[in-house]
Write a protein that holds these residues in place. Structure first.
Motif, PDB file in Angstrom:
ATOM      1  N   ASP A 136      -6.576  -3.039   2.103  1.00  0.00           N
ATOM      2  CA  ASP A 136      -7.396  -1.832   2.128  1.00  0.00           C
ATOM      3  C   ASP A 136      -7.052  -0.879   0.989  1.00  0.00           C
ATOM      4  N   GLU A 137      -5.787  -0.883   0.579  1.00  0.00           N
ATOM      5  CA  GLU A 137      -5.338  -0.022  -0.510  1.00  0.00           C
ATOM      6  C   GLU A 137      -4.348  -0.805  -1.363  1.00  0.00           C
ATOM      7  N   GLN A 195       0.809  -1.208   0.000  1.00  0.00           N
ATOM      8  CA  GLN A 195       0.000   0.000   0.000  1.00  0.00           C
ATOM      9  C   GLN A 195       0.849   1.268   0.000  1.00  0.00           C
ATOM     10  N   SER A 240      -1.447   5.251  -3.672  1.00  0.00           N
ATOM     11  CA  SER A 240      -2.230   4.079  -3.291  1.00  0.00           C
ATOM     12  C   SER A 240      -3.713   4.380  -3.453  1.00  0.00           C
ATOM     13  N   SER A 241      -4.475   3.362  -3.835  1.00  0.00           N
ATOM     14  CA  SER A 241      -5.882   3.545  -4.175  1.00  0.00           C
ATOM     15  C   SER A 241      -6.777   2.579  -3.403  1.00  0.00           C
ATOM     16  N   ARG A 242      -7.775   3.114  -2.706  1.00  0.00           N
ATOM     17  CA  ARG A 242      -8.771   2.278  -2.033  1.00  0.00           C
ATOM     18  C   ARG A 242      -9.738   1.656  -3.044  1.00  0.00           C
TER      19      ARG A 242
END
Length: 223
Positions: free
Chosen positions: A160-161, A97, A142-144
């Motif tokens: 989560d990410e 992440q 980082s991308s959710r």
């Protein structure tokens, strides 16, 4: 490769390293290659892997054939009880992440599972500092949302990410792997309590972070 003499040539040991920022676990493969190619007696490192490496039918078969271990206490304990080398990356999923701006800044080392295993098995912990893994696919951010999409296909994954990187082809980076002096089981005590386990865990993380900082300060270029 430096400090390969710190890897025991017989018996069990836990090799603990920092994890990569990209999704492909290059560092696990390079850790295995370093011990096979550089040690006086080649030894196989049985690296602990996350759920996805054991869920995909074709990949999971190759993963097991390579001698790797599933991320469970039972699997890891079997490796140590049989006198093998166990490779562990306690940062786990959070390592995937990190954007590249936070490369080589270690996350928490979990709850100290690797330290508990080492104490129970009477095996030394060998800290390993790995430079190169987080430069192969530098993550921009980082991308959710990407993590949510990923979990639609792999709901068992605890993520989560996810880091977003642009280069699909790995960059030809220089690798530097340093095996640090082992932390011997005698220093733990025969029955270490929970606080001792956490202290060992944090000490291992600090040792690796210090080595990474020194190695990065002496590096000219990633290529």
């Amino acid at each position: 490769v430096e400090g390969i003499e710190n890897v025991p040539m017989d018996g069990a040991a836990v090799l603990v390293g920092n994890h990569a920022g990209a999704f492909v676990p290059y560092d696990g493969m390079m850790l295995q290659l370093a011990v096979v190619n550089e040690a006086r007696l080649p030894r196989r490192v049985r690296v602990v892997g996350t759920e996805i490496l054991n869920l995909l039918p074709f990949l999971s078969h190759l993963y097991r054939k390579a001698g790797a271990a599933f991320a469970s206490k039972e699997d890891a304990r079997w490796v140590l009880d049989n006198g093998y080398l166990l490779g562990a990356f306690p940062e786990g999923v959070p390592a995937f992440q990190k954007p590249h701006a936070e490369a080589y800044q270690l996350r928490r080392f979990g709850r100290g599972g690797f330290a508990s295993l080492a104490i129970d098995a009477g095996a030394p912990i060998v800290p390993v500092a790995i430079v190169g893994s987080e430069d192969v696919h530098p993550a921009l951010f980082s991308s959710r949302r990407l993590a949510q999409l990923f979990k639609m296909f792999f709901p068992q994954q605890r993520v989560d990410e996810l880091g977003v990187f642009l280069n699909p082809i790995p960059l030809p980076v220089k690798w530097h792997i340093k095996f640090l002096p082992p932390i011997e089981p005698d220093s733990f005590g025969p029955e270490a309590d929970r606080l001792t386990v956490l202290e060992i865990t944090e000490h291992t993380r600090e040792v690796i972070q210090g080595a990474l900082d020194t190695m990065l300060s002496n590096r000219d270029s990633i290529l």
